[in-house]
Motif scaffolding. Structure first.
Motif, PDB file in Angstrom:
ATOM      1  N   GLU A  60       0.854  -1.145   0.087  1.00  0.00           N
ATOM      2  CA  GLU A  60       0.073  -0.010  -0.008  1.00  0.00           C
ATOM      3  C   GLU A  60       0.885   1.157   0.033  1.00  0.00           C
ATOM      4  O   GLU A  60       0.516   2.142  -0.846  1.00  0.00           O
ATOM      5  CB  GLU A  60      -0.913   0.068   1.259  1.00  0.00           C
ATOM      6  CG  GLU A  60      -1.686   1.255   1.282  1.00  0.00           C
ATOM      7  CD  GLU A  60      -2.674   1.287   2.695  1.00  0.00           C
ATOM      8  OE1 GLU A  60      -3.658   1.844   2.588  1.00  0.00           O
ATOM      9  OE2 GLU A  60      -1.970   0.900   3.715  1.00  0.00           O
ATOM     10  N   ALA A  61       1.684   1.437   0.818  1.00  0.00           N
ATOM     11  CA  ALA A  61       2.691   2.426   0.650  1.00  0.00           C
ATOM     12  C   ALA A  61       3.470   2.617  -0.393  1.00  0.00           C
ATOM     13  O   ALA A  61       3.515   3.740  -0.877  1.00  0.00           O
ATOM     14  CB  ALA A  61       3.928   2.101   2.217  1.00  0.00           C
ATOM     15  N   GLU A  62       3.880   1.579  -1.109  1.00  0.00           N
ATOM     16  CA  GLU A  62       4.475   1.786  -2.362  1.00  0.00           C
ATOM     17  C   GLU A  62       3.552   2.159  -3.465  1.00  0.00           C
ATOM     18  O   GLU A  62       3.787   3.436  -4.104  1.00  0.00           O
ATOM     19  CB  GLU A  62       4.830   0.387  -2.809  1.00  0.00           C
ATOM     20  CG  GLU A  62       5.768   0.520  -4.275  1.00  0.00           C
ATOM     21  CD  GLU A  62       6.196  -1.031  -4.689  1.00  0.00           C
ATOM     22  OE1 GLU A  62       6.156  -1.061  -5.708  1.00  0.00           O
ATOM     23  OE2 GLU A  62       6.535  -1.898  -3.702  1.00  0.00           O
ATOM     24  N   PHE A  63       2.476   1.791  -3.422  1.00  0.00           N
ATOM     25  CA  PHE A  63       1.305   2.362  -4.407  1.00  0.00           C
ATOM     26  C   PHE A  63       1.138   3.731  -4.180  1.00  0.00           C
ATOM     27  O   PHE A  63       1.042   4.639  -5.068  1.00  0.00           O
ATOM     28  CB  PHE A  63       0.190   1.403  -4.197  1.00  0.00           C
ATOM     29  CG  PHE A  63      -0.088   0.123  -4.969  1.00  0.00           C
ATOM     30  CD1 PHE A  63       0.983  -0.284  -5.698  1.00  0.00           C
ATOM     31  CD2 PHE A  63      -1.083  -0.721  -4.489  1.00  0.00           C
ATOM     32  CE1 PHE A  63       0.857  -1.481  -6.210  1.00  0.00           C
ATOM     33  CE2 PHE A  63      -1.101  -1.816  -5.199  1.00  0.00           C
ATOM     34  CZ  PHE A  63      -0.233  -2.530  -6.039  1.00  0.00           C
ATOM     35  N   LEU A  64       1.110   4.296  -2.914  1.00  0.00           N
ATOM     36  CA  LEU A  64       0.780   5.698  -2.494  1.00  0.00           C
ATOM     37  C   LEU A  64       1.611   6.641  -3.019  1.00  0.00           C
ATOM     38  O   LEU A  64       1.999   7.602  -3.635  1.00  0.00           O
ATOM     39  CB  LEU A  64       0.485   5.714  -0.988  1.00  0.00           C
ATOM     40  CG  LEU A  64      -0.927   5.300  -0.709  1.00  0.00           C
ATOM     41  CD1 LEU A  64      -0.999   5.335   0.787  1.00  0.00           C
ATOM     42  CD2 LEU A  64      -1.962   5.857  -1.315  1.00  0.00           C
TER      43      LEU A  64
END
Length: 175
Positions: free
Chosen positions: A25-29
Motif C-alpha cells: 500500500e505504501a509503495e502504491f501511494l
C-alpha cells in the motif's frame, strides 16, 4: 476499534500477510498508483480522519467523533483519484512527492475470523515544490482488514494525526 482481541504474533502467517499488504500500500501511494491502491479496499470502506483535540491526561480519547477532517467512502475516494487526472486538482499541482514509513504494526484477532484489527504508526514526508520546505505528518492508523476472495482488503481506516494544528496547506494526500 477494540483492542481486546488476541494478539496475532509476528510468527503467524496472517501477520506477514498484513505487513506485506501495508508495505505494498505504501509503495502504491508513494508512486502515484492510486487505482491499484483503490483495489485494496472493500466496497464498504470507511476512510476517516477525526479532529485531534487537547484534553487533560485522564480524558480519553483525545480526538472527537463529532468533527472530521475528512470522512470518505469508496465513491468519494474514486472521485478524488479521478480528479487528480484533471486540470482541476490544484492542491496537487505539482503532484506531491511522498514517502510513507509504516512501523509499530500490531495485529489483533476479532470475533469474525475473516477480519483483523491492525494498529500502526506512520510518518509521511511530503514535498511538492522546488523549495526545501516539506510537510512531515505522523500519527497512528487503526485499520479493519477483511479477507475477501482470499486477499486482505482494507475495510476501515481511522487516521489519528499527532498534530492538533495541521501546518500543511492541505491534506490532499492519502494516508
Amino acid at each position: 476499534m477494540a483492542e481486546n482481541g488476541k494478539n496475532v504474533s509476528p510468527g503467524d502467517p496472517r501477520y506477514a500477510e498484513i505487513l506485506e499488504f501495508l508495505l505494498q500500500e505504501a509503495e502504491f501511494l508513494d508512486h502515484g498508483r492510486f487505482s491499484e491502491w483503490l483495489e485494496m479496499m472493500t466496497e464498504d470502506i470507511h476512510y476517516r480522519m477525526p479532529v485531534r483535540v487537547n484534553r487533560g491526561r485522564s480524558l480519553k480519547p483525545d480526538y472527537t467523533e463529532k468533527t472530521e477532517i475528512f470522512s470518505e467512502n469508496l465513491a468519494s475516494l474514486q472521485t478524488r483519484i479521478k480528479r487528480l487526472g484533471t486540470d482541476f486538482a490544484w492542491a496537487e499541482s505539482p503532484p506531491s512527492r511522498t514517502r510513507h514509513l509504516i512501523t509499530n504494526v500490531r495485529v489483533h484477532s476479532t470475533p469474525n475470523p475473516l477480519e483483523l484489527e491492525v494498529m500502526s504508526y506512520f510518518l509521511v514526508y511530503r514535498n511538492r515544490t522546488n523549495s526545501s520546505g516539506a510537510d512531515i505528518l505522523s500519527g497512528e492508523r487503526k485499520d479493519l482488514m477483511r479477507r475477501v476472495q482470499d486477499q486482505w482488503r482494507l475495510a476501515s481506516r481511522t487516521i489519528l494525526l499527532d498534530q492538533v494544528v495541521v501546518g500543511s496547506r492541505n491534506l490532499s494526500i492519502f494516508f
